[in-house]
Design a protein around this motif. Structure first.
Motif, PDB file in Angstrom:
ATOM      1  N   ALA A 356       0.827  -1.213   0.000  1.00 32.08           N
ATOM      2  CA  ALA A 356       0.000   0.000   0.000  1.00 32.08           C
ATOM      3  C   ALA A 356       0.858   1.258   0.000  1.00 32.08           C
ATOM      4  CB  ALA A 356      -0.923  -0.001   1.212  1.00 32.08           C
ATOM      5  N   HIS A 357       0.348   2.271  -0.642  1.00 33.05           N
ATOM      6  CA  HIS A 357       0.964   3.597  -0.665  1.00 33.05           C
ATOM      7  C   HIS A 357       0.881   4.211   0.737  1.00 33.05           C
ATOM      8  CE1 HIS A 357       1.763   7.742  -1.854  1.00 33.05           C
ATOM      9  NE2 HIS A 357       2.086   7.310  -3.066  1.00 33.05           N
ATOM     10  N   PRO A 358       1.913   4.919   1.202  1.00 32.76           N
ATOM     11  CA  PRO A 358       1.839   5.528   2.534  1.00 32.76           C
ATOM     12  C   PRO A 358       0.643   6.457   2.711  1.00 32.76           C
ATOM     13  CG  PRO A 358       4.103   5.535   1.767  1.00 32.76           C
ATOM     14  CD  PRO A 358       3.265   5.053   0.619  1.00 32.76           C
ATOM     15  N   ARG A 359       0.232   7.135   1.648  1.00 36.52           N
ATOM     16  CA  ARG A 359      -0.942   7.993   1.780  1.00 36.52           C
ATOM     17  C   ARG A 359      -2.213   7.166   1.966  1.00 36.52           C
ATOM     18  NH1 ARG A 359      -0.147  13.099  -2.408  1.00 36.52           N
ATOM     19  NH2 ARG A 359       1.852  13.819  -1.541  1.00 36.52           N
ATOM     20  N   ALA A 360      -2.248   5.967   1.371  1.00 37.43           N
ATOM     21  CA  ALA A 360      -3.384   5.081   1.603  1.00 37.43           C
ATOM     22  C   ALA A 360      -3.409   4.618   3.057  1.00 37.43           C
ATOM     23  CB  ALA A 360      -3.315   3.886   0.659  1.00 37.43           C
ATOM     24  N   LEU A 361      -2.230   4.384   3.637  1.00 38.43           N
ATOM     25  CA  LEU A 361      -2.167   4.019   5.048  1.00 38.43           C
ATOM     26  C   LEU A 361      -2.614   5.184   5.926  1.00 38.43           C
ATOM     27  CD1 LEU A 361       1.279   2.178   5.049  1.00 38.43           C
ATOM     28  CD2 LEU A 361      -0.990   1.150   5.017  1.00 38.43           C
ATOM     29  N   ALA A 362      -2.222   6.404   5.551  1.00 35.94           N
ATOM     30  CA  ALA A 362      -2.661   7.571   6.312  1.00 35.94           C
ATOM     31  C   ALA A 362      -4.174   7.749   6.216  1.00 35.94           C
ATOM     32  CB  ALA A 362      -1.939   8.822   5.803  1.00 35.94           C
ATOM     33  N   ARG A 363      -4.735   7.468   5.046  1.00 37.84           N
ATOM     34  CA  ARG A 363      -6.186   7.568   4.884  1.00 37.84           C
ATOM     35  C   ARG A 363      -6.909   6.571   5.777  1.00 37.84           C
ATOM     36  NH1 ARG A 363      -8.350   6.234  -0.981  1.00 37.84           N
ATOM     37  NH2 ARG A 363      -7.566   4.189  -0.304  1.00 37.84           N
ATOM     38  N   ARG A 364      -6.322   5.384   5.937  1.00 40.30           N
ATOM     39  CA  ARG A 364      -6.941   4.398   6.819  1.00 40.30           C
ATOM     40  C   ARG A 364      -6.973   4.892   8.257  1.00 40.30           C
ATOM     41  NH1 ARG A 364      -4.089  -1.374   7.464  1.00 40.30           N
ATOM     42  NH2 ARG A 364      -2.458   0.004   8.258  1.00 40.30           N
ATOM     43  N   LEU A 365      -5.892   5.563   8.696  1.00 42.54           N
ATOM     44  CA  LEU A 365      -5.867   6.103  10.052  1.00 42.54           C
ATOM     45  C   LEU A 365      -6.883   7.229  10.210  1.00 42.54           C
ATOM     46  CD1 LEU A 365      -2.010   6.159  10.685  1.00 42.54           C
ATOM     47  CD2 LEU A 365      -3.666   4.473  11.479  1.00 42.54           C
ATOM     48  N   GLU A 366      -7.008   8.057   9.178  1.00 45.21           N
ATOM     49  CA  GLU A 366      -7.968   9.156   9.248  1.00 45.21           C
ATOM     50  C   GLU A 366      -9.402   8.655   9.299  1.00 45.21           C
ATOM     51  OE1 GLU A 366      -7.155  11.535   5.882  1.00 45.21           O
ATOM     52  OE2 GLU A 366      -5.214  12.283   6.613  1.00 45.21           O
ATOM     53  N   GLU A 367      -9.667   7.545   8.635  1.00 48.09           N
ATOM     54  CA  GLU A 367     -11.021   7.005   8.613  1.00 48.09           C
ATOM     55  C   GLU A 367     -11.290   6.101   9.797  1.00 48.09           C
ATOM     56  OE1 GLU A 367     -11.406   5.066   4.905  1.00 48.09           O
ATOM     57  OE2 GLU A 367     -11.389   6.914   3.715  1.00 48.09           O
ATOM     58  N   ASP A 368     -10.403   6.149  10.793  1.00 43.92           N
ATOM     59  CA  ASP A 368     -10.598   5.407  12.049  1.00 43.92           C
ATOM     60  C   ASP A 368     -10.774   3.906  11.796  1.00 43.92           C
ATOM     61  OD1 ASP A 368     -10.827   4.952  14.725  1.00 43.92           O
ATOM     62  OD2 ASP A 368     -12.928   5.546  14.879  1.00 43.92           O
ATOM     63  N   GLY A 369      -9.732   3.311  11.247  1.00 43.90           N
ATOM     64  CA  GLY A 369      -9.746   1.868  11.048  1.00 43.90           C
ATOM     65  C   GLY A 369     -10.243   1.427   9.694  1.00 43.90           C
ATOM     66  N   GLY A 370     -10.445   2.341   8.751  1.00 46.04           N
ATOM     67  CA  GLY A 370     -10.863   1.952   7.422  1.00 46.04           C
ATOM     68  C   GLY A 370      -9.790   1.134   6.715  1.00 46.04           C
ATOM     69  N   GLY A 371     -10.189   0.367   5.726  1.00 50.55           N
ATOM     70  CA  GLY A 371      -9.261  -0.506   5.043  1.00 50.55           C
ATOM     71  C   GLY A 371      -8.478   0.220   3.965  1.00 50.55           C
ATOM     72  N   VAL A 372      -7.288  -0.286   3.656  1.00 46.65           N
ATOM     73  CA  VAL A 372      -6.501   0.245   2.551  1.00 46.65           C
ATOM     74  C   VAL A 372      -7.237   0.000   1.233  1.00 46.65           C
ATOM     75  CG1 VAL A 372      -4.345  -0.010   1.279  1.00 46.65           C
ATOM     76  CG2 VAL A 372      -4.329  -0.015   3.775  1.00 46.65           C
ATOM     77  N   VAL A 373      -7.843  -1.179   1.106  1.00 41.47           N
ATOM     78  CA  VAL A 373      -8.686  -1.495  -0.045  1.00 41.47           C
ATOM     79  C   VAL A 373     -10.111  -1.074   0.301  1.00 41.47           C
ATOM     80  CG1 VAL A 373      -9.510  -3.336  -1.555  1.00 41.47           C
ATOM     81  CG2 VAL A 373      -7.191  -3.430  -0.630  1.00 41.47           C
ATOM     82  N   PRO A 374     -10.751  -0.212  -0.517  1.00 43.87           N
ATOM     83  CA  PRO A 374     -12.117   0.240  -0.202  1.00 43.87           C
ATOM     84  C   PRO A 374     -13.071  -0.923   0.005  1.00 43.87           C
ATOM     85  CG  PRO A 374     -11.191   1.546  -1.987  1.00 43.87           C
ATOM     86  CD  PRO A 374     -10.206   0.448  -1.720  1.00 43.87           C
ATOM     87  N   ALA A 375     -14.072  -0.690   0.844  1.00 49.79           N
ATOM     88  CA  ALA A 375     -14.995  -1.766   1.221  1.00 49.79           C
ATOM     89  C   ALA A 375     -15.751  -2.309   0.022  1.00 49.79           C
ATOM     90  CB  ALA A 375     -15.973  -1.248   2.282  1.00 49.79           C
ATOM     91  N   ASN A 376     -16.146  -1.437  -0.920  1.00 44.03           N
ATOM     92  CA  ASN A 376     -16.903  -1.927  -2.075  1.00 44.03           C
ATOM     93  C   ASN A 376     -16.042  -2.791  -2.989  1.00 44.03           C
ATOM     94  OD1 ASN A 376     -15.433   0.452  -2.875  1.00 44.03           O
ATOM     95  ND2 ASN A 376     -16.630   0.464  -4.771  1.00 44.03           N
ATOM     96  N   VAL A 377     -14.739  -2.461  -3.100  1.00 45.77           N
ATOM     97  CA  VAL A 377     -13.830  -3.276  -3.907  1.00 45.77           C
ATOM     98  C   VAL A 377     -13.607  -4.631  -3.241  1.00 45.77           C
ATOM     99  CG1 VAL A 377     -11.518  -3.412  -4.894  1.00 45.77           C
ATOM    100  CG2 VAL A 377     -12.714  -1.227  -4.842  1.00 45.77           C
TER     101      VAL A 377
END
Length: 482
Positions: A356-377
């Motif tokens: 995963a891209h580091p920004r994708a990891l940061a997005r997961r932290l911002e979304e409070d436990g969201g996945g690196v791979v979007p839920a719909n995917v």
């Protein structure tokens, strides 16, 4: 803590823990005190375990050559590059891509034997197990290779004493840090093969010779030949090290950024000092490397690694390829094609998360436990996988009876196919009733008897029908001669 151990509720868990320690030979029966079935016995710590535990607690365990090898210790950057380059070469051999020539695993023998034992390739192509192997995380890949090697050694007829030496070498890595020198072990043929495999996998590092000759008996016995613990050794026992190496597959150069460094206590002091004080080290933007998966099923891989592009091409349709960017599309066609090769949705998701891209990891932290791979995917990949396993296609032979033909012959053929285990499906002549005078043709077609059997049982059914037809044919009339 002692109160919890002696509490009545802890008696069951205490018994389970003591039994596990006894099985592992950490606890042994006290001297002169025989174990009594159903009674109380005195148990003491294994003497070897006790001495090692005291040494760890007191910090008094000897570090072989720890003081005099400081100036010779490779830097953390050198060891990291060795782990990444050698493993990339191993995967390049496996997937059939062109090797980069940066690692020492080109033309390796031990890893090729491991590949054949795991049945990762057949006729020059990856098998289903091979496709799954390249999608696994680094820790699982390394352990599969090592355990396969140990099973091969065990089945080669070697004595227990010889077989235990490679096992001790591998287990000793769990106590060492990056930059430590491998302790001396008894030299034999299995030790040489083990060290050669570990060097090819990027777990051990040595200088001056190729991996094919670095672990021969003569080389192992040379006092100046040393083997250093690389980052991949810690990936065997630590998930964070495995994750770091998996993301390094994206083609990024090594950086002293926090995302590419293990915790400092895992480096040997001399190795860490060289790493942080290297005047020629290059700081790069780590954010420019990695994989981003969008909710519209687009995959953006910021990488210059041809191996990374090759692996993504197994389950993505490549739309655009630039020197440092790869754009792909996850679709039903590409996903089902990958699943047909043996790759499951869990392998695809795990691979995308590992790189995963580091920004994708940061997005997961911002979304409070969201996945690196979007839920719909993630959900759609699972749906595609479940839809593929919902139906199974097989070759079959269909026998049909015209309306009005003998039902007894159909029942006989059905019974023979069922007894032979080749019956797949059947429909009797009375399965559907007439729907009225206006649908006579349709009802006659629907009421025809149908028998579906496996191809290997079709010949027996044909022979049976031929015999019955001959028996049912009227005998020719004799002409009377006057």
């Amino acid at each position: 803590v002692l109160r919890k151990w002696t509490a009545p509720s802890a008696r069951e868990s205490l018994a389970v823990s003591l039994e596990a320690l006894r099985r592992l030979r950490v606890l042994v029966a006290g001297p002169g005190v025989p174990a009594q079935p159903g009674g109380t016995s005195q148990w003491v710590l294994n003497s070897k375990f006790q001495s090692r535990l005291c040494g760890h607690l007191l910090g008094s365990l000897p570090r072989p050559q720890a003081e005099q090898l400081g100036p010779l210790t490779p830097s953390g950057e050198t060891l990291h590059r060795h782990s990444v380059a050698n493993w990339d070469e191993c995967l390049q051999q496996l997937v059939g891509g062109q090797t980069t020539g940066r690692g020492k695993a080109v033309g390796s023998t031990e890893f090729q034997q491991v590949m054949s034992q795991l049945s990762l390739k057949a006729d020059g192509q990856l098998t289903s197990e091979g496709f799954r192997f390249v999608m696994y995380e680094r820790q699982k890949q390394l352990w599969l290779a090592i355990l396969t090697f140990l099973r091969t050694c065990q089945g080669s007829g070697a004595t227990a004493q010889l077989y235990l030496v490679p096992l001790k070498v591998i287990l000793a890595l769990g106590e060492l840090k990056v930059g430590d020198c491998l302790p001396a072990f008894p030299v034999n043929a299995l030790t040489g093969r083990c060290v050669r495999l570990l060097t090819e996998l990027g777990i051990l590092y040595t200088e001056g010779v190729e991996s094919s000759s670095a672990s021969s008996s003569a080389e192992l016995q040379r006092p100046e030949r040393r083997y250093w613990v690389a980052s991949a050794a810690l990936a065997l026992f630590r998930r964070d090290a495995s994750t770091m190496l998996s993301r390094s597959l994206a083609g990024a150069s090594f950086s002293t950024a926090a995302s590419q460094l293990l915790p400092r206590h895992l480096y040997r002091p001399a190795c860490l000092e060289k790493l942080l004080s290297s005047p020629g080290r290059r700081e790069i933007h780590v954010e420019e490397q990695g994989v981003i998966v969008e909710s519209n099923f687009k995959v953006y891989a910021y990488t210059s690694s041809s191996l990374h592009a090759l692996l993504l091409g197994h389950f993505c349709k490549i739309l655009l390829r630039l020197p440092n960017l790869l754009v792909g599309q996850l679709s039903a066609e590409s996903a089902l094609k990958a699943m047909k090769k043996g790759i499951c949705a869990e392998n695809i998701i795990g691979y995308l998360e590992a790189a995963a891209h580091p920004r994708a990891l940061a997005r997961r932290l911002e979304e409070d436990g969201g996945g690196v791979v979007p839920a719909n995917v993630r959900g759609q990949l699972e749906v595609w996988e479940s839809s593929r396993s919902r139906t199974v296609s097989k070759r079959a032979v269909i026998f049909e009876w015209q309306p009005g033909e003998s039902q007894a012959l159909f029942e006989l053929a059905k019974r023979r196919a069922k007894e032979a285990g080749t019956l797949l499906w059947s429909r009797g002549p009375s399965s559907s009733a007439s729907s009225g005078a206006g649908a006579v043709g349709a009802s006659q077609q629907d009421s025809a008897a149908v028998l579906v059997v496996q191809p290997e049982g079709a010949a027996a059914i044909r022979a049976l029908l031929a015999v019955k037809q001959e028996q049912a044919a009227p005998a020719p009339k004799r002409q009377r001669v006057d």
